[in-house]
Structures are given as C-alpha cells and as structure tokens.
Design an enzyme around this catalytic site. Structure first.
Site, PDB file in Angstrom:
ATOM      1  N   GLU A  94     -21.489  -6.456  42.789  1.00 24.07           N
ATOM      2  CA  GLU A  94     -20.580  -6.222  41.887  1.00 24.07           C
ATOM      3  C   GLU A  94     -19.212  -6.564  42.257  1.00 24.07           C
ATOM      4  O   GLU A  94     -19.024  -7.428  43.320  1.00 24.07           O
ATOM      5  CB  GLU A  94     -20.579  -4.790  41.529  1.00 24.07           C
ATOM      6  CG  GLU A  94     -20.452  -3.638  42.704  1.00 24.07           C
ATOM      7  CD  GLU A  94     -20.427  -2.238  42.761  1.00 24.07           C
ATOM      8  OE1 GLU A  94     -20.440  -1.934  41.214  1.00 24.07           O
ATOM      9  OE2 GLU A  94     -21.013  -1.661  43.344  1.00 24.07           O
ATOM     10  N   LYS A 123     -21.677   7.644  43.544  1.00 21.22           N
ATOM     11  CA  LYS A 123     -20.060   7.409  43.100  1.00 21.22           C
ATOM     12  C   LYS A 123     -19.645   8.544  44.352  1.00 21.22           C
ATOM     13  O   LYS A 123     -19.085   9.595  44.025  1.00 21.22           O
ATOM     14  CB  LYS A 123     -19.532   7.553  41.815  1.00 21.22           C
ATOM     15  CG  LYS A 123     -18.463   6.980  41.761  1.00 21.22           C
ATOM     16  CD  LYS A 123     -18.089   6.853  40.125  1.00 21.22           C
ATOM     17  CE  LYS A 123     -16.839   6.487  39.994  1.00 21.22           C
ATOM     18  NZ  LYS A 123     -16.201   5.130  40.572  1.00 21.22           N
ATOM     19  N   ARG A 159     -23.524  11.505  35.590  1.00 24.80           N
ATOM     20  CA  ARG A 159     -23.592  10.802  36.689  1.00 24.80           C
ATOM     21  C   ARG A 159     -22.897  11.538  37.970  1.00 24.80           C
ATOM     22  O   ARG A 159     -23.432  11.328  39.111  1.00 24.80           O
ATOM     23  CB  ARG A 159     -22.817   9.476  36.554  1.00 24.80           C
ATOM     24  CG  ARG A 159     -22.915   8.241  37.778  1.00 24.80           C
ATOM     25  CD  ARG A 159     -22.164   7.162  37.264  1.00 24.80           C
ATOM     26  NE  ARG A 159     -20.860   7.112  37.288  1.00 24.80           N
ATOM     27  CZ  ARG A 159     -20.287   6.001  36.784  1.00 24.80           C
ATOM     28  NH1 ARG A 159     -20.570   5.014  36.600  1.00 24.80           N
ATOM     29  NH2 ARG A 159     -18.860   6.270  36.581  1.00 24.80           N
TER      30      ARG A 159
HETATM   31  N1  PMP Z   1     -18.452  -0.367  40.537  1.00 24.44           N
HETATM   32  C1  PMP Z   1     -17.596   0.408  41.180  1.00 24.44           C
HETATM   33  C2  PMP Z   1     -17.923   0.267  42.379  1.00 24.44           C
HETATM   34  C3  PMP Z   1     -16.626   1.367  40.617  1.00 24.44           C
HETATM   35  O1  PMP Z   1     -15.927   2.045  41.491  1.00 24.44           O
HETATM   36  C4  PMP Z   1     -16.849   1.554  39.211  1.00 24.44           C
HETATM   37  C5  PMP Z   1     -15.909   2.634  38.618  1.00 24.44           C
HETATM   38  N2  PMP Z   1     -14.430   2.207  38.874  1.00 24.44           N
HETATM   39  C6  PMP Z   1     -17.320   0.647  38.508  1.00 24.44           C
HETATM   40  C7  PMP Z   1     -18.433  -0.305  39.059  1.00 24.44           C
HETATM   41  C8  PMP Z   1     -17.375   0.655  36.867  1.00 24.44           C
HETATM   42  O2  PMP Z   1     -18.192   1.815  36.634  1.00 24.44           O
HETATM   43  P1  PMP Z   1     -17.592   2.375  35.144  1.00 24.44           P
HETATM   44  O3  PMP Z   1     -17.845   1.485  34.032  1.00 24.44           O
HETATM   45  O4  PMP Z   1     -18.531   3.636  34.870  1.00 24.44           O
HETATM   46  O5  PMP Z   1     -16.465   3.071  35.299  1.00 24.44           O
END
Ligand code: PMP
Length: 288
Positions: free
Chosen positions: A182, A149, A50
């Site tokens: 989210e 990200k 990622r």
């Molecule tokens: N959404 C956002 C905006 C995030 O920053 C994160 C990670 N902290 C997630 C979802 C969750 O992603 P992951 O399970 O890959 O940590």
C-alpha cells in the site's frame, strides 16, 4: 476546540494524558481517522467496527460500547460545531507502570478529536500525485499486522520521511517479498483496461474503508474488480494508478520513482471514481 477525553468534553489545553500512559510509552493503542461531510459522519459504523477489531487483536478493552463511541463522536462534533472535517479516535492502553505489561493498565483512555481536515492541495487532484517507492518495507503481518490501525505508526513514518526527503508527498510500500502492499497512509489501485486491481490485505496493507467503498463503486460502473497480488510490474504497465484513503479520498498517481504512469495525467476512470466517491460521501453518513 473541545476534546472528548474519557467521558468529558474538555478544552484543548486541558486535554492531557499521563506520561505513564502506555499509548505514549509504547505506542500501545489504536486509532481511527474518519471524515465528516456536510454534517454527516461518513462510514461511522465501519470506522468504529475497525477500531474495535484493532483493539481486539491487541487484547485491549476499550471500556465503552460501539454505540457509546458513536454517541460520543456525534457529541464531540456538535460541541465543536463541526460540519466538515476530520475526526480522530484514539484509544490508548491507559496508565500503567514503566514496564511493558499491558495488563497492569487498568483503564483505557478514549480520546476523540474533531478538527479541520488537512487536504492535499487541490492542484494535486487536478494533476495527480508523484510518488516514490520507499526502501522501508511494510511491517510483516506476522510481526505487527498492518491491518491493525495501531498507535505504533513508525513503519509508516519511516516511509513518509523517505517520500518527503525525495520531494514528494506519498510513497509506495512493498512487503518483504517485494509485492506491493500500500502507500504510507493510503491504499493503492491499478486500472488496466476494464480491470481494477488492488492488493489483498494479507500482502501487508490496512483494509481501507475508502478502498472497500471504491471497489463497490467501481463494480457499479462496470469495472471488473479484484484483489490481486501485484509487483511494480503492474504499476509500470498500468493505464492508471490511484490511491484511496479517508483524508485523500481518491487521488491519481502520475509518476512512480520519476517514471511516468499511463499518459502522465489523471485517467478517465480515476476521475469517474473521484466523482462517484464524492457523491457518495456527500449524500450518505450519520447525521449529527
Ligand atoms: N493505509 C494506511 C496505512 C492508512 O493509514 C490508511 C488511513 N489513512 C489507509 C490505508 C486508508 O484507509 P481508510 O480508507 O480506511 O482511511
């Protein structure tokens, strides 16, 4: 604490970057947050993949291979004797001029921090999280896609400010059309009967690595899992709601905007998934 900085492991006080780094000047860069459990780095391949995907979207050349990043990650954990904790990968555009032009930045900076993890209090895993709906909408995918990200997390920070000022620790973020995207730092799921739904990432969310694993674990315990466009209607009428993320793992949500979700306590399916996820991460991952 030893920090990995552009090929070297340096002491924390020496881990410095230039004020001309575009990561600082413009939030021009990408990052990852990864967990280490019991001497095993969870989902290292997925996080590094990622990281490279985010960088690719920004046309940012990392200057290291995926294998080199993975080796550097393990080296950094070892140098700090870290067996349980949180790893932060950062890739900034590097040193440039005060102008925007990223192509004047000759070399990306790669930083790896292996640190302790700041968890939600244990009480919240027992009793569930109260959240609010943020007024700040999630970034438009056509502007800065939330799937990237990036080091520009101001959209999330703005929402987090609202949550904290409302006396809670997380918030739900909607997209410009009012659909659920989210949370500010986590993905969101709804349980209704035997169905488990989460918004597709084109609704404006990060494609969470925890999310993807939880979807798999949920299917294994017989749930009908789908990516479904949702509004808050689905949340108000849910049996259970939970969030997922690397740091949060799986955590129940019991209130949205002071309105009770389900019966106001962590549901049975959420509890099963919390357990299944913990089992998985404690028994898998790349050994350091
Ligand atoms: N959404 C956002 C905006 C995030 O920053 C994160 C990670 N902290 C997630 C979802 C969750 O992603 P992951 O399970 O890959 O940590």
């Amino acid at each position: 604490m030893k920090i990995y900085l552009n090929g070297d492991l340096v002491e924390e006080q020496d881990a410095k970057i230039s004020v001309f780094d575009h990561g600082l000047l413009y939030g021009d860069g990408v990052f990852e947050g990864t967990r280490i459990y019991n001497g095993r780095v969870a989902f290292l391949d997925e996080h590094v993949d990622r990281l490279f995907e985010s960088a690719k979207v920004l046309d940012l050349t990392i200057g290291m291979t995926k294998e080199e990043i993975k080796d550097a990650t393990i080296e950094t954990c070892k140098a700090n004797g870290l067996k349980d904790g949180y790893i932060r990968h950062l890739v900034t555009r590097g040193i440039g001029t005060l102008g925007l032009n990223p192509y004047l930045c000759k070399q990306a900076s790669v930083i790896i921090i292996a640190a302790d993890i700041q968890l939600y209090p244990a009480e919240l895993y027992e009793n569930g999280l109260k959240i609010i709906t943020a007024g700040t909408i999630r970034n438009l995918p056509e502007a800065l896609n939330p799937r990237v990200k990036s080091l520009n997390y101001l959209n999330n920070v703005m929402a987090k400010i609202e949550a904290i000022n409302a006396g809670v620790m997380e918030c739900l973020m909607l997209n410009s059309q009012g659909y659920v995207a989210e949370a500010s730092g986590d993905n969101v799921f709804v349980v209704k009967g035997n169905k488990l739904i989460t918004p597709p990432s084109w609704c404006g969310g990060l494609e969470g690595i925890t999310r993807n694993k939880v979807m798999e674990l949920a299917a294994n315990i017989g749930l009908e899992v789908s990516e479904t466009v949702m509004t808050r209607y689905e949340i108000w009428t849910a049996d259970e709601v939970f969030l997922t993320g690397t740091a949060a793992e799986v955590i129940s949500v019991i209130e949205l905007d002071k309105r009770i979700i389900g019966d106001g306590k962590p549901g049975e399916i959420t509890k099963k998934l919390i357990e299944a996820y913990r089992q998985f991460v404690n028994n898998n991952g790349v050994e350091i």
